[in-house]
Scaffold this motif. Sequence first.
Motif, PDB file in Angstrom:
ATOM      1  N   GLU A  31      36.535  39.535  56.033  1.00  8.17           N
ATOM      2  CA  GLU A  31      35.200  39.222  55.090  1.00  8.17           C
ATOM      3  C   GLU A  31      35.821  39.655  53.595  1.00  8.17           C
ATOM      4  N   GLU A  32      35.645  41.407  54.178  1.00  2.00           N
ATOM      5  CA  GLU A  32      36.597  41.898  52.826  1.00  2.00           C
ATOM      6  C   GLU A  32      37.704  41.832  53.228  1.00  2.00           C
ATOM      7  N   TYR A  33      38.491  40.987  53.335  1.00  2.08           N
ATOM      8  CA  TYR A  33      39.845  39.690  52.977  1.00  2.08           C
ATOM      9  C   TYR A  33      39.644  39.422  52.136  1.00  2.08           C
ATOM     10  N   ARG A  34      38.829  38.530  52.344  1.00  2.00           N
ATOM     11  CA  ARG A  34      38.381  37.108  51.179  1.00  2.00           C
ATOM     12  C   ARG A  34      37.661  37.910  50.122  1.00  2.00           C
ATOM     13  N   LYS A  35      37.049  39.161  49.488  1.00  2.00           N
ATOM     14  CA  LYS A  35      35.787  39.156  48.973  1.00  2.00           C
ATOM     15  C   LYS A  35      37.128  39.725  47.816  1.00  2.00           C
ATOM     16  N   GLU A  36      38.509  40.143  48.402  1.00  2.00           N
ATOM     17  CA  GLU A  36      39.318  40.771  47.395  1.00  2.00           C
ATOM     18  C   GLU A  36      40.294  39.365  47.456  1.00  2.00           C
ATOM     19  N   PHE A  37      40.548  38.463  47.421  1.00  2.00           N
ATOM     20  CA  PHE A  37      41.125  37.230  47.257  1.00  2.00           C
ATOM     21  C   PHE A  37      40.453  36.652  46.866  1.00  2.00           C
ATOM     22  N   GLU A  39      38.134  37.948  44.453  1.00  2.00           N
ATOM     23  CA  GLU A  39      37.756  38.674  42.862  1.00  2.00           C
ATOM     24  C   GLU A  39      39.247  38.618  42.833  1.00  2.00           C
ATOM     25  N   LEU A  40      40.631  38.440  42.759  1.00  2.41           N
ATOM     26  CA  LEU A  40      41.290  38.707  42.638  1.00  2.41           C
ATOM     27  C   LEU A  40      41.920  37.124  41.987  1.00  2.41           C
ATOM     28  N   GLU A  41      41.614  35.989  42.684  1.00  2.00           N
ATOM     29  CA  GLU A  41      41.516  34.953  42.212  1.00  2.00           C
ATOM     30  C   GLU A  41      40.665  34.310  40.956  1.00  2.00           C
ATOM     31  N   SER A  42      39.821  35.137  40.504  1.00  2.00           N
ATOM     32  CA  SER A  42      38.563  34.990  39.420  1.00  2.00           C
ATOM     33  C   SER A  42      39.933  35.728  38.772  1.00  2.00           C
ATOM     34  N   LYS A  43      40.182  37.023  38.686  1.00  2.00           N
ATOM     35  CA  LYS A  43      40.733  37.241  37.821  1.00  2.00           C
ATOM     36  C   LYS A  43      41.961  36.566  37.136  1.00  2.00           C
ATOM     37  N   LEU A  44      42.632  35.993  37.940  1.00  2.00           N
ATOM     38  CA  LEU A  44      43.942  35.187  37.788  1.00  2.00           C
ATOM     39  C   LEU A  44      43.379  34.107  36.580  1.00  2.00           C
ATOM     40  N   ASN A  45      42.399  33.406  37.091  1.00  2.00           N
ATOM     41  CA  ASN A  45      41.912  32.309  36.495  1.00  2.00           C
ATOM     42  C   ASN A  45      41.440  32.859  35.186  1.00  2.00           C
ATOM     43  N   ARG A  46      40.392  33.404  34.541  1.00  2.00           N
ATOM     44  CA  ARG A  46      40.094  34.332  33.651  1.00  2.00           C
ATOM     45  C   ARG A  46      41.511  34.389  32.993  1.00  2.00           C
ATOM     46  N   PHE A  47      42.830  34.758  33.562  1.00  2.00           N
ATOM     47  CA  PHE A  47      44.136  35.198  32.319  1.00  2.00           C
ATOM     48  C   PHE A  47      44.532  33.569  31.953  1.00  2.00           C
ATOM     49  N   GLU A  48      44.762  32.827  33.301  1.00  2.00           N
ATOM     50  CA  GLU A  48      45.590  32.184  32.515  1.00  2.00           C
ATOM     51  C   GLU A  48      44.549  31.194  31.328  1.00  2.00           C
ATOM     52  N   GLU A  49      43.343  31.037  31.688  1.00  2.00           N
ATOM     53  CA  GLU A  49      41.782  30.870  30.346  1.00  2.00           C
ATOM     54  C   GLU A  49      42.100  31.468  29.385  1.00  2.00           C
ATOM     55  N   ASP A  50      42.323  33.228  29.293  1.00  2.00           N
ATOM     56  CA  ASP A  50      42.802  33.845  27.907  1.00  2.00           C
ATOM     57  C   ASP A  50      44.648  33.071  27.658  1.00  2.00           C
ATOM     58  N   THR A  51      45.403  33.232  28.599  1.00  2.00           N
ATOM     59  CA  THR A  51      46.569  32.200  27.819  1.00  2.00           C
ATOM     60  C   THR A  51      46.859  31.764  27.110  1.00  2.00           C
ATOM     61  N   LYS A  52      46.171  30.377  27.555  1.00  2.00           N
ATOM     62  CA  LYS A  52      45.765  29.368  27.201  1.00  2.00           C
ATOM     63  C   LYS A  52      45.239  28.962  25.597  1.00  2.00           C
ATOM     64  N   LYS A  53      43.727  29.729  25.510  1.00  2.00           N
ATOM     65  CA  LYS A  53      43.554  30.422  24.052  1.00  2.00           C
ATOM     66  C   LYS A  53      44.792  31.413  23.199  1.00  2.00           C
ATOM     67  N   MET A  54      45.697  31.311  23.317  1.00  2.00           N
ATOM     68  CA  MET A  54      46.795  32.471  22.628  1.00  2.00           C
ATOM     69  C   MET A  54      47.343  31.236  21.816  1.00  2.00           C
ATOM     70  N   PRO A  55      47.515  31.900  20.173  1.00  2.00           N
ATOM     71  CA  PRO A  55      48.200  31.129  19.596  1.00  2.00           C
ATOM     72  C   PRO A  55      50.575  30.757  20.310  1.00  2.00           C
ATOM     73  N   GLY A  56      50.296  29.626  20.197  1.00  2.00           N
ATOM     74  CA  GLY A  56      51.410  29.357  20.597  1.00  2.00           C
ATOM     75  C   GLY A  56      51.887  29.268  22.516  1.00  2.00           C
ATOM     76  N   SER A  57      50.423  29.643  23.286  1.00  2.00           N
ATOM     77  CA  SER A  57      50.623  29.509  24.612  1.00  2.00           C
ATOM     78  C   SER A  57      50.952  27.963  25.209  1.00  2.00           C
ATOM     79  N   PRO A  58      51.665  28.116  26.812  1.00  2.00           N
ATOM     80  CA  PRO A  58      52.763  26.579  26.609  1.00  2.00           C
ATOM     81  C   PRO A  58      51.701  25.622  26.943  1.00  2.00           C
TER      82      PRO A  58
END
Length: 68
Positions: A31-37, A39-58
Amino acid sequence: MSENIEEAGIRILTEGELIPRVVEKHRRFLEEYRKEFEELESKLNRFEEDTKKMPGSPEPGWQSEKKS
């Protein structure tokens, strides 16, 4: 040796006590590891979304070709 264990205040668990405790311990760890993963997946998804919004992003789905 059992006298030393008893003197130290250590009690040997029976199989009937040990198995449920081990299962519960692993359940808590999972349960602890599930929560941690999550959180990490959420952060990664936000990072990917932010990257898509950047000019010149692939473009989505781009992959660099691997050379063999």
